[in-house]
Every structure is written in C-alpha cells, then in structure tokens.
Design a protein around this motif. Sequence first.
Motif, PDB file in Angstrom:
ATOM      1  N   LYS A  10       0.921  -1.109  -0.111  1.00 38.93           N
ATOM      2  CA  LYS A  10      -0.075  -0.006  -0.052  1.00 38.93           C
ATOM      3  C   LYS A  10       1.021   1.261   0.091  1.00 38.93           C
ATOM      4  O   LYS A  10       1.824   1.030   0.563  1.00 38.93           O
ATOM      5  CB  LYS A  10      -0.838   0.130   1.354  1.00 38.93           C
ATOM      6  N   GLY A  15      -3.567   0.523  -3.274  1.00 39.23           N
ATOM      7  CA  GLY A  15      -3.079  -0.713  -3.145  1.00 39.23           C
ATOM      8  C   GLY A  15      -2.481  -1.301  -4.399  1.00 39.23           C
ATOM      9  O   GLY A  15      -3.021  -1.031  -5.462  1.00 39.23           O
ATOM     10  N   LEU A  40      -7.493  -8.475  -3.289  1.00 44.56           N
ATOM     11  CA  LEU A  40      -8.571  -7.587  -3.638  1.00 44.56           C
ATOM     12  C   LEU A  40      -9.391  -7.644  -2.669  1.00 44.56           C
ATOM     13  O   LEU A  40     -10.102  -6.283  -2.457  1.00 44.56           O
ATOM     14  CB  LEU A  40      -9.275  -8.102  -5.081  1.00 44.56           C
ATOM     15  N   PHE A  43      -8.212  -5.324  -0.078  1.00 44.28           N
ATOM     16  CA  PHE A  43      -8.211  -3.660  -0.544  1.00 44.28           C
ATOM     17  C   PHE A  43      -9.460  -3.221  -0.485  1.00 44.28           C
ATOM     18  O   PHE A  43      -9.626  -2.020  -0.055  1.00 44.28           O
ATOM     19  CB  PHE A  43      -7.510  -3.670  -1.896  1.00 44.28           C
ATOM     20  N   VAL A  49      -7.638   2.521   1.382  1.00 47.59           N
ATOM     21  CA  VAL A  49      -7.274   2.004  -0.281  1.00 47.59           C
ATOM     22  C   VAL A  49      -8.032   2.642  -1.241  1.00 47.59           C
ATOM     23  O   VAL A  49      -9.258   2.409  -1.113  1.00 47.59           O
ATOM     24  CB  VAL A  49      -7.011   0.415  -0.539  1.00 47.59           C
ATOM     25  N   ILE A  52      -6.464   0.724  -7.108  1.00 44.82           N
ATOM     26  CA  ILE A  52      -5.989  -0.453  -6.839  1.00 44.82           C
ATOM     27  C   ILE A  52      -5.174  -0.553  -8.189  1.00 44.82           C
ATOM     28  O   ILE A  52      -5.602  -0.257  -9.440  1.00 44.82           O
ATOM     29  CB  ILE A  52      -6.654  -1.634  -7.049  1.00 44.82           C
ATOM     30  N   CYS A  94     -14.727  -6.023  -8.728  1.00 46.52           N
ATOM     31  CA  CYS A  94     -14.182  -5.164  -7.609  1.00 46.52           C
ATOM     32  C   CYS A  94     -14.914  -3.676  -8.059  1.00 46.52           C
ATOM     33  O   CYS A  94     -14.900  -3.215  -9.133  1.00 46.52           O
ATOM     34  CB  CYS A  94     -12.645  -4.636  -7.947  1.00 46.52           C
ATOM     35  N   LYS A  96     -13.770  -0.836  -6.261  1.00 46.26           N
ATOM     36  CA  LYS A  96     -12.805   0.241  -6.519  1.00 46.26           C
ATOM     37  C   LYS A  96     -12.381   0.265  -7.511  1.00 46.26           C
ATOM     38  O   LYS A  96     -12.222  -0.710  -8.315  1.00 46.26           O
ATOM     39  CB  LYS A  96     -11.855  -0.037  -5.043  1.00 46.26           C
ATOM     40  N   THR A  98      -9.518   0.179 -10.753  1.00 50.19           N
ATOM     41  CA  THR A  98      -8.324  -0.623 -10.910  1.00 50.19           C
ATOM     42  C   THR A  98      -7.892  -0.299 -12.232  1.00 50.19           C
ATOM     43  O   THR A  98      -8.151  -0.083 -13.399  1.00 50.19           O
ATOM     44  CB  THR A  98      -8.944  -2.289 -11.098  1.00 50.19           C
TER      45      THR A  98
END
Length: 258
Positions: A10, A15, A40, A43, A49, A52, A94, A96, A98
């Motif tokens: 991190k 992340g 994942l 995170f 985070v 990513i 995910c 978040k 990426t």
Amino acid sequence: MAYENIIVEKRNGIGIITLDRPKALNALCAALIAEMEQALTDFEADDAVRCIVLTGSERAFAAGADIKEMKDKDYAEVLNEDFITGDWEAVSHCRKPTIAAVAGFALGGGCEVAMMCDMIIAADTAKFGQPEIKLGTIPGSGGTQRLTRAVGKSLAMYLCLTGEMIDAETALTAGLVAKVVPADELMNEALRVASLIAGMSQPVVKVCKEAVNRAYETTLAGGVLFERRTFHATFALDDRKEGMAAFAEKRKPEWRDR
Ligand code: CAA
C-alpha cells in the motif's frame, strides 16, 4: 496471509498487487488467482485504499492461464468445477477503481485479467494477444467478449483466430489501452493516475465507474437514463455540494467521501 505468487503493498492510498511468478512469466495458476482474489478482497475492505494497481514484471504482466496446470483436465472436471469462474472474476467485481499496468506479455488469461481492470496503462514493451487457438482451445475468461467490445470485431477476430500478438502502439490505436509510456516510466505513470483517482470523492468514483460499466450491459437509452439518474443522485452527496462550492470559491475541494 503470506503470499507466494504475488506481492502486495500500500502506498499513499493506492493498493498495489504485483504478480510474481517470474519463472512461469506470471502464468495464472490456481494459487496465484486465489491470492489475487484475497488481496482484492482485503483492499476492498480497507478504507485507506482508494485505487488499486495490478501489475507484473518487465518481461510479463501474465502469459495466460497456467497451461501445465490445466493440460490434463477433462471436460467433466472443468465443467463441474466451473473452471476459470469464481475467483478469476474477482477483478471485474471489484467496486474500487483498478488500473492494469502492463509491460511485456499480456496473453490469454493475462490479457483477459488486464481487460477486467478499469483501464490499461501499457509500457512500450507490452504485447497483447489471445493465443488459446494455438493450444486447441479458445479464450475462457472474457477474451472473445471484452476484447471485441474494446477493439471491435475485425481486430478481435484476427487476434483470437490467429493467436498473433499486437504491440502497445497498436493496442493504443485500437482503444484497448488508455496510454502508452516508456517501460521505465510505467509504474510512475500508473501510480500518478491512481493518485489522481484516489484524490477524488470515493462515492462519486464508485458510481462513475458503475455508470461507465453500464455502457457494456445495456442499450444506449437505458444507459443514458442510468447515467442521468446517477448524476441526479450525486446531488444528495455532501461532496457534490463541496466540489461546486470549491470551484465557485476558487479553492481546492475537501472531500468527505459522503
Ligand atoms: N502456462 C504455464 N507456463 C508458462 C506459460 C503459461 N501460460 N507461459 C510461459 N510459461 C513458462 C514456460 O513454460 C517456461 O517455463 P520453463 O522455463 O519451465 O520451460 C517459462 O514460462 C518461460 O517461457 P518461455 O521459455 O516459453 O519464454 P519465451 O520468451 O520463449 O516465450 C511466450 C514467451 C511467447 C509468452 C511463451 O512462453 C508462450 O507462448 N506462453 C504461452 C502463452 C499462452 O498460450 N497463453 C494462453 C494460455 S491459455 C489461457 O490463458 C486460457 C484462458 O483464456 C484463461
């Protein structure tokens, strides 16, 4: 969790997952995929985070699913275990943002995992391809679908039917990657872009990502309506008020992520 096939770190709200099976050019064995899913998940649960980055080595992002591991499987086995489902799809689930930072080979499942990310930033050394046809099979993790949506039918057919690779500049022209940078600047650039995203209001980043992804799943009218209602919904956020107030007051916004 002690990882054997990836390195997890991190840095300043970002992340970073580095695929790390150098002897096999980061071939995606079951253990690596399970570790990537765990990283994942961690995170996703970690408020510190905010973006990513998924990367590999200078030589390979990933050279595909592990051929040696799957070569003896039979039809009943792959069907019953639903091979290349579940944790393979973790990146695409995910919430978040990426970023795939790709240098060297991104082949087969490697290209497919990169395409599951929200964007690809490529080193000028990157090579993309779906060579499964040369193994007597076809892409199994979205290669015929995400690639076709990204680059169109003709180039997707060319890649899937010949197994040939394209270089980073061709991938850029085709719309597969967001930008190409010199190899020694790849991580700096990926982290710079990740920092920009990490510096935005997180709920707005989340719904913006959902709205772009909706473009893959719906009609234009349905997608535009989804976007419009989501845009309206941002007016319920403190950060939307703060963003516009800060602009009017000529100052930097202070996001509260709410
Ligand atoms: N699975 C298992 N091992 C792999 C691998 C893979 N996908 N790709 C490379 N390796 C291994 C090689 O077997 C070799 O191991 P050894 O040293 O033990 O022999 C090592 O990585 C280095 O590879 P090479 O010696 O072949 O390196 P190279 O520079 O000569 O060639 C390459 C590089 C062109 C990427 C070549 O390795 C290659 O063609 N790899 C296979 C690519 C491929 O077919 N990918 C698709 C897999 S199927 C898939 O991904 C299905 C799906 O849709 C999910």
